[in-house]
Design a protein around this motif. Structure first.
Motif, short mmCIF file in Angstrom:
data_model
loop_
_atom_site.label_atom_id
_atom_site.label_comp_id
_atom_site.label_asym_id
_atom_site.label_seq_id
_atom_site.Cartn_x
_atom_site.Cartn_y
_atom_site.Cartn_z
N ARG A 177 1.04 -1.17 -0.06
CA ARG A 177 -0.10 0.03 -0.04
C ARG A 177 0.76 1.30 0.28
N LEU A 178 0.36 2.38 -0.38
CA LEU A 178 0.87 3.86 -0.41
C LEU A 178 -0.02 4.92 1.20
N VAL A 179 0.97 5.06 1.67
CA VAL A 179 0.44 6.13 2.89
C VAL A 179 0.87 7.69 2.56
N LEU A 180 -0.61 8.03 2.14
CA LEU A 180 -0.06 9.98 1.55
C LEU A 180 -0.75 9.86 3.50
N THR A 181 0.56 11.07 3.31
CA THR A 181 0.49 12.44 5.48
C THR A 181 -0.35 13.46 4.72
N ALA A 182 -0.84 14.53 5.26
CA ALA A 182 -1.33 14.70 5.43
C ALA A 182 -1.42 15.75 7.07
N SER A 183 -1.06 17.20 6.51
CA SER A 183 -0.58 17.74 8.42
C SER A 183 -2.16 17.99 8.71
N GLY A 184 -3.10 17.56 7.91
CA GLY A 184 -4.55 18.08 8.45
C GLY A 184 -5.17 19.74 8.44
N VAL A 229 -4.43 11.42 -3.82
CA VAL A 229 -4.95 10.28 -3.98
C VAL A 229 -5.37 9.74 -4.86
N ILE A 230 -6.10 10.58 -5.53
CA ILE A 230 -6.29 10.49 -7.39
C ILE A 230 -5.52 10.19 -8.30
N VAL A 238 -1.81 2.15 -8.82
CA VAL A 238 -1.94 1.92 -7.02
C VAL A 238 -4.04 2.15 -7.61
N PRO A 239 -4.78 0.41 -7.46
CA PRO A 239 -5.92 0.74 -6.63
C PRO A 239 -6.02 1.11 -5.30
N PHE A 240 -6.74 2.12 -5.51
CA PHE A 240 -7.92 3.05 -4.25
C PHE A 240 -7.81 2.04 -3.21
N GLU A 241 -8.43 1.33 -3.12
CA GLU A 241 -8.48 0.38 -1.81
C GLU A 241 -7.26 0.31 -1.23
N GLN A 242 -5.45 0.48 -2.15
CA GLN A 242 -4.28 -0.19 -1.13
C GLN A 242 -3.62 1.73 -1.38
N ILE A 243 -4.26 2.55 -1.20
CA ILE A 243 -3.71 4.31 -0.47
C ILE A 243 -4.50 4.22 0.27
N ASP A 244 -3.73 5.08 1.17
CA ASP A 244 -3.91 4.90 2.42
C ASP A 244 -3.86 6.42 3.00
N VAL A 245 -4.66 7.38 3.92
CA VAL A 245 -3.98 8.48 4.10
C VAL A 245 -3.87 8.97 5.71
N VAL A 246 -2.70 9.24 6.09
CA VAL A 246 -2.69 9.46 7.52
C VAL A 246 -2.20 10.88 8.05
N VAL A 247 -3.12 11.42 9.22
CA VAL A 247 -2.70 12.71 9.74
C VAL A 247 -1.58 13.15 10.26
#
Length: 394
Positions: A177-184, A229-230, A238-247
């Motif tokens: 999976r890919l994990v995108l980070t976000a500042s929030g 994410v898009i 990578v499929p959308f279900e394998q892309i997460d977002v974490v703050v």
């Protein structure tokens, strides 16, 4: 001696553009900016940049050509280059002409979907596309991907640059999976009711980055993360279900890749854009001293938090439009741009942005078949009109 790479810089007066100039200035043996394009809100600054760099062409989307030439003459004299006379382009297609000029690298730092035609022009010209204008890939999707040869697009968004770097640690079939980070954003931790009275000024108070009105507001709503994410789906297949977002409020970890054995590889650095921009210009080679390294002798705490989809539904909606494909991402993006403008005009509240975007997306009926640029632009035009209709009914 290696010849410096020629760079066509689109969005030269914005945050990405000014930092790219900073990098090129520090590494004249590596990079030569040969053309500039900007919106035209600051003709004097464009002229100063052009005269300093000695670019061959200067393009602006709007503004008086005679005034631009006057500023160029003044800047040339101030720089001790009185005879300097670059080609001047003015109009809606000016940036597209520059992008298609055949530079080694086109750095597209334009904000918004108006960057689509320049993106296409750069790819058709065979240039490496250093892409900070995520919207052109998101709305153009299949059109852009069909034009790009392998590795022709190099991501400049910090998150996607981080993923591109982290992916080098393993094979594609080893990625879980890919994990995108976000500042929030500035409203991290606040619930829906708390967000009802936030002001435009508060929305523009990003905790880490200085960006334009649209991108900064998108960071506050997390629309920017939804778009990312898009973008990740399109860039890395990578499929959308394998892309997460974490703050990750501190934004030292720019994003991560999780591999099938449980290993997680992250790209870490100061919360700036210098490394992604330098990599975009120099890919696959790194640019020495592009950024100051982290000082590991100083204590610091980094934390991660789950994304609050109830208070910030932008990412959830982006997954839906991304999975639907066709012109739905273009409608999502265009409707959001109109809502951001309405919010800053005082027409709607902050919490009205996403419901309005969702209503416009729900009303859209995409055409079937292969996507064309004309269909994308028509869908965008429809979305903007429909957004104003929805807003008028409020």
């Amino acid at each position: 001696m290696t010849t410096p790479r020629s760079i066509a810089l689109l969005g030269s007066t914005g945050s990405i553009g000014t930092q790219a100039i900073q990098i090129a200035r520090a590494h004249p043996d590596r990079f030569r900016i040969t053309s500039l394009a900007a919106g035209g809100s600051d003709l004097r600054l464009v002229a100063q940049q052009a005269a300093e760099l000695g670019v061959e062409a200067v393009a602006v989307a709007r503004g008086d050509e005679a005034q631009l030439r006057e500023h160029l003459a003044d800047a040339a004299r101030a720089a001790g280059r009185a005879a300097y006379r670059p080609e001047v382009l003015v109009g809606d297609d000016a940036a597209t002409q520059v992008a298609g000029g055949g530079a080694d690298v086109v750095l597209n730092g334009i904000t918004g979907s108006i960057g689509l035609r320049p993106t296409i022009a750069a790819l058709q010209a065979g240039s490496t596309l250093a892409l900070a204008n995520k919207e052109s890939l998101i709305v153009g999707g299949p059109v852009v991907k069909a034009l790009a040869r392998p590795d022709q697009i190099v991501p400049v968004d910090s998150e996607h640059s981080a993923i591109a770097q982290s992916l080098l640690a393993g094979r594609k079939d080893e990625v879980r999976r890919l994990v995108l980070t976000a500042s929030g954003g500035p409203f991290r931790g606040r619930d829906h009711d708390d967000l009802k009275k936030v002001t435009p000024a508060e929305a523009l108070a990003h905790p880490n980055f200085a960006m334009g009105t649209v991108i900064t507001t998108n960071s506050a709503t997390l629309v920017n993360k939804g778009l990312e994410v898009i973008e990740a789906h399109l860039l890395f297949d990578v499929p959308f279900e394998q892309i997460d977002v974490v703050v990750h409020p501190q934004q030292y970890i720019h994003s991560m890749v999780e591999f099938v054995d449980g290993a997680v590889v992250a790209q870490i650095g100061l919360p700036t854009m210098l490394v992604p921009i330098a990599l975009g210009m120099g890919w696959p080679d790194r640019v020495p001293d592009a950024e100051t390294p982290i000082d590991w002798t100083k204590a610091s705490d980094w934390r991660f938090e789950p994304l609050d989809d109830d208070a910030f539904p932008a990412v959830r909606l982006a997954r839906q439009v991304g999975a639907a494909g066709s012109t739905y991402p273009a409608v999502y993006n265009a409707a959001n741009e109109e809502c951001v403008a309405a919010f800053h005009d005082g027409t709607i509240a902050f919490v009205d942005i996403l419901p309005t975007v969702a209503a416009v997306v729900a009303a859209h009926d995409a055409e079937s078949g292969d996507l064309t640029v004309e269909q994308v632009l028509a869908a965008e035009s429809w979305a903007r009109g429909r957004t104003h209709e929805v807003l008028a009914q409020r």
